[in-house]
Scaffold this motif. Structure first.
Motif, PDB file in Angstrom:
ATOM      1  N   ARG A   1     -11.347 -32.851  -9.960  1.00 55.98           N
ATOM      2  CA  ARG A   1     -11.154 -32.710 -11.399  1.00 55.98           C
ATOM      3  C   ARG A   1     -12.458 -32.887 -12.168  1.00 55.98           C
ATOM      4  NH1 ARG A   1      -8.737 -30.185 -15.050  1.00 55.98           N
ATOM      5  NH2 ARG A   1      -7.138 -30.047 -13.420  1.00 55.98           N
ATOM      6  N   HIS A   2     -13.348 -33.774 -11.700  1.00 50.37           N
ATOM      7  CA  HIS A   2     -14.590 -34.092 -12.419  1.00 50.37           C
ATOM      8  C   HIS A   2     -15.806 -33.904 -11.494  1.00 50.37           C
ATOM      9  CE1 HIS A   2     -11.992 -35.986 -15.461  1.00 50.37           C
ATOM     10  NE2 HIS A   2     -11.381 -36.593 -14.466  1.00 50.37           N
TER      11      HIS A   2
ATOM     12  N   GLU B   1      -1.197 -34.129 -11.878  1.00 52.76           N
ATOM     13  CA  GLU B   1      -0.337 -34.033 -10.696  1.00 52.76           C
ATOM     14  C   GLU B   1      -0.813 -32.931  -9.752  1.00 52.76           C
ATOM     15  OE1 GLU B   1       2.592 -36.209 -10.096  1.00 52.76           O
ATOM     16  OE2 GLU B   1       1.183 -37.166 -11.480  1.00 52.76           O
ATOM     17  N   GLY B   2      -1.223 -31.790 -10.305  1.00 53.74           N
ATOM     18  CA  GLY B   2      -1.710 -30.692  -9.462  1.00 53.74           C
ATOM     19  C   GLY B   2      -2.947 -31.078  -8.681  1.00 53.74           C
ATOM     20  N   ASP B   3      -3.822 -31.892  -9.300  1.00 50.58           N
ATOM     21  CA  ASP B   3      -5.033 -32.362  -8.613  1.00 50.58           C
ATOM     22  C   ASP B   3      -4.657 -33.221  -7.408  1.00 50.58           C
ATOM     23  OD1 ASP B   3      -6.518 -31.228 -10.717  1.00 50.58           O
ATOM     24  OD2 ASP B   3      -6.475 -33.101 -11.863  1.00 50.58           O
ATOM     25  N   ILE B   4      -3.665 -34.080  -7.621  1.00 55.29           N
ATOM     26  CA  ILE B   4      -3.242 -34.991  -6.546  1.00 55.29           C
ATOM     27  C   ILE B   4      -2.605 -34.204  -5.407  1.00 55.29           C
ATOM     28  CG2 ILE B   4      -1.887 -37.042  -5.989  1.00 55.29           C
ATOM     29  CD1 ILE B   4      -1.934 -37.745  -8.997  1.00 55.29           C
ATOM     30  N   GLU B   5      -1.745 -33.256  -5.770  1.00 55.22           N
ATOM     31  CA  GLU B   5      -1.126 -32.408  -4.744  1.00 55.22           C
ATOM     32  C   GLU B   5      -2.194 -31.707  -3.912  1.00 55.22           C
ATOM     33  OE1 GLU B   5       1.887 -29.650  -5.973  1.00 55.22           O
ATOM     34  OE2 GLU B   5       2.699 -31.026  -7.459  1.00 55.22           O
ATOM     35  N   GLN B   6      -3.173 -31.131  -4.589  1.00 52.42           N
ATOM     36  CA  GLN B   6      -4.237 -30.409  -3.889  1.00 52.42           C
ATOM     37  C   GLN B   6      -5.012 -31.344  -2.966  1.00 52.42           C
ATOM     38  OE1 GLN B   6      -7.012 -28.435  -6.512  1.00 52.42           O
ATOM     39  NE2 GLN B   6      -8.210 -27.573  -4.828  1.00 52.42           N
ATOM     40  N   ALA B   7      -5.267 -32.558  -3.424  1.00 47.80           N
ATOM     41  CA  ALA B   7      -6.020 -33.524  -2.613  1.00 47.80           C
ATOM     42  C   ALA B   7      -5.243 -33.936  -1.367  1.00 47.80           C
ATOM     43  CB  ALA B   7      -6.361 -34.755  -3.457  1.00 47.80           C
TER      44      ALA B   7
ATOM     45  N   VAL C   1     -11.093 -42.740 -14.916  1.00 45.39           N
ATOM     46  CA  VAL C   1     -10.770 -41.335 -15.169  1.00 45.39           C
ATOM     47  C   VAL C   1      -9.308 -41.068 -14.820  1.00 45.39           C
ATOM     48  CG1 VAL C   1     -13.140 -40.576 -14.772  1.00 45.39           C
ATOM     49  CG2 VAL C   1     -11.509 -40.580 -12.865  1.00 45.39           C
ATOM     50  N   LEU C   2      -8.781 -40.006 -15.402  1.00 45.53           N
ATOM     51  CA  LEU C   2      -7.398 -39.600 -15.160  1.00 45.53           C
ATOM     52  C   LEU C   2      -7.363 -38.297 -14.363  1.00 45.53           C
ATOM     53  CD1 LEU C   2      -5.926 -40.235 -18.730  1.00 45.53           C
ATOM     54  CD2 LEU C   2      -5.575 -41.646 -16.698  1.00 45.53           C
TER      55      LEU C   2
ATOM     56  N   THR D   1     -16.841 -30.271  -2.694  1.00 48.53           N
ATOM     57  CA  THR D   1     -16.925 -31.034  -3.949  1.00 48.53           C
ATOM     58  C   THR D   1     -18.322 -31.105  -4.537  1.00 48.53           C
ATOM     59  OG1 THR D   1     -17.287 -33.135  -2.780  1.00 48.53           O
ATOM     60  CG2 THR D   1     -15.002 -32.501  -3.245  1.00 48.53           C
ATOM     61  N   GLY D   2     -19.359 -30.867  -3.718  1.00 50.46           N
ATOM     62  CA  GLY D   2     -20.733 -30.984  -4.213  1.00 50.46           C
ATOM     63  C   GLY D   2     -21.281 -32.394  -4.159  1.00 50.46           C
TER      64      GLY D   2
END
Length: 399
Positions: A285-286, A254-260, A250-251, A33-34
């Motif tokens: 995402r951010h 769904e794909g971000d949540i799945e990946q997490a 922030v929003l 993530t950096g």
């Protein structure tokens, strides 16, 4: 108004009744993530959720009369189990109203903590109204899932523990639905460390708190895999605290949540539900928002449906190229399927599914189209498999 003193007093009440969960760095997630990522493992609580903290804090403050009559709550998930478990520990009668669509496993788990479960209504609003009516009829104390200072104070004890264990944190990233968790954490963290960057995260499909605070008009969806924060109307008490204390909302998609969820399972070997993974989803995402900072994430719960988890794992494998669907076209002659499977095997892939198609194709009549679902090492490996098939005089493409 909720204060730091309220949260410190709650922490004293909760000693020995809930876990002081670990807050440790994930070196691998930090590299990805950096940011320097620290995880607060609230999914290790006995009911696998932070909701125990607020429920326990509320229940231990009931009057003798309230204790005698018992309590009631409306929840389809973690709040139900938190109230039921600690009511059982404290010897209180607990009635939990759950919507009729609540999965059976959650109903049985709540009953397993000694609660009387009432299934009512096709929506959360209908279930909540019924719970209020039962509370009045039976003189039960209603335990709100988030819009209650005692509940928010219990949740805020998480911030005390995180900053005690990791005092150099520069940012906290916290899931928000109704707002009890974020309001409690923000109250404690802002008082203890005024310069801390506090960020709330909502699922894009349920942006109620974002709309309420930022004045936006994002549309609400029907469902999300982060059902723990799928709240249509934020709390009044929590909204005021969040507007005053939180730096940003922030929003995430769904794909971000799945990946997490999948990354936490694979990298940290920890099972986290959708709502518990939105903090990491926000970093994915951010990334520029948190680059170089020491960031604390709350893994708020681990109660995820096994079938949903299976879907998330499979979809994640598709995204990474470890599961691929390819189409191979060739002359329909004896042994062609054997040649295709042998070529795939020589390329080092495993075949999961085969679909042999003659009729529903635009190919010439003497040709055959075969669809294969393959287990591969990744996207580069899939391309190598396609190239081997082409070298064997077959047409092959990724579907």
């Amino acid at each position: 108004m909720l204060t730091l003193q309220d949260i410190q007093t709650a922490a004293t009440r909760l000693q020995g009744q809930v876990l002081d969960t670990p807050c440790v760095e994930s070196r691998t997630l930090s590299q990805i993530t950096g940011a320097q990522v620290f995880l607060k493992f609230e999914n290790l609580q006995f009911t696998a959720s932070f909701k125990e903290r607020g429920a326990c804090n509320k229940l231990t403050q009931l009057t003798d009369a309230e204790r005698t009559h018992g309590v009631i709550a409306m929840s389809a998930g973690n709040h139900a189990q938190g109230v039921a478990y600690h009511a059982q520990r404290l010897g209180l009668r607990a009635v939990i109203v759950m919507p009729s669509f609540t999965p059976g496993v959650k109903v049985e788990r709540t009953r397993g903590f000694g609660a009387e479960v009432v299934l009512h209504g096709n929506t959360l609003e209908e279930a909540s109204s019924h719970a209020r009516a039962l509370a009045e009829q039976q003189q039960l104390t209603f335990i709100h899932p988030y819009d209650d200072e005692a509940i928010a104070a219990g949740q805020g004890t998480i911030a005390l523990e995180m900053l005690a264990e990791q005092p150099d944190l520069q940012a906290l990233v916290v899931a928000v639905g109704g707002g009890g968790l974020l309001a409690g954490i923000a109250t404690a963290a802002r008082a203890l460390k005024p310069g801390l960057d506090i960020v709330g995260v909502q699922a894009e499909r349920f942006p109620a708190m974002v709309n309420a605070i930022q004045g936006t008009h994002y549309e609400q969806g029907i469902s999300t895999i982060a059902e723990g924060i799928a709240v249509g109307k934020p709390g009044e008490i929590t909204r005021e605290a969040i507007a005053r204390l939180v730096d940003d909302l922030v929003l995430v998609r769904e794909g971000d949540i799945e990946q997490a969820v999948l990354m936490l399972l694979e990298i940290e070997k920890t099972l986290v539900e959708g709502a518990g993974a939105v903090g990491l989803a926000a970093l994915l995402r951010h990334p520029q928002r948190f680059a170089g900072k020491k960031v604390g994430l709350v893994l708020s719960g681990g109660n995820i449906d096994p079938l949903l988890l299976a879907d998330i794992i499979e979809r994640g494998m598709v995204r990474s190229g470890r599961l691929a669907r390819i189409k191979v076209s060739a002359r329909d002659v004896p042994g062609v399927l054997a040649r295709i499977t042998a070529t795939v095997a020589e390329a080092g892939a495993n075949i999961e599914e085969v679909h042999h198609q003659r009729a529903f194709t635009l190919l010439a009549a003497q040709n055959v189209e075969i669809e294969l679902v393959l287990q591969a090492r990744g996207k580069e490996h899939v391309q190598q498999i396609l190239e081997r098939l082409r070298q064997a005089q077959m047409q092959a493409e990724l579907i």
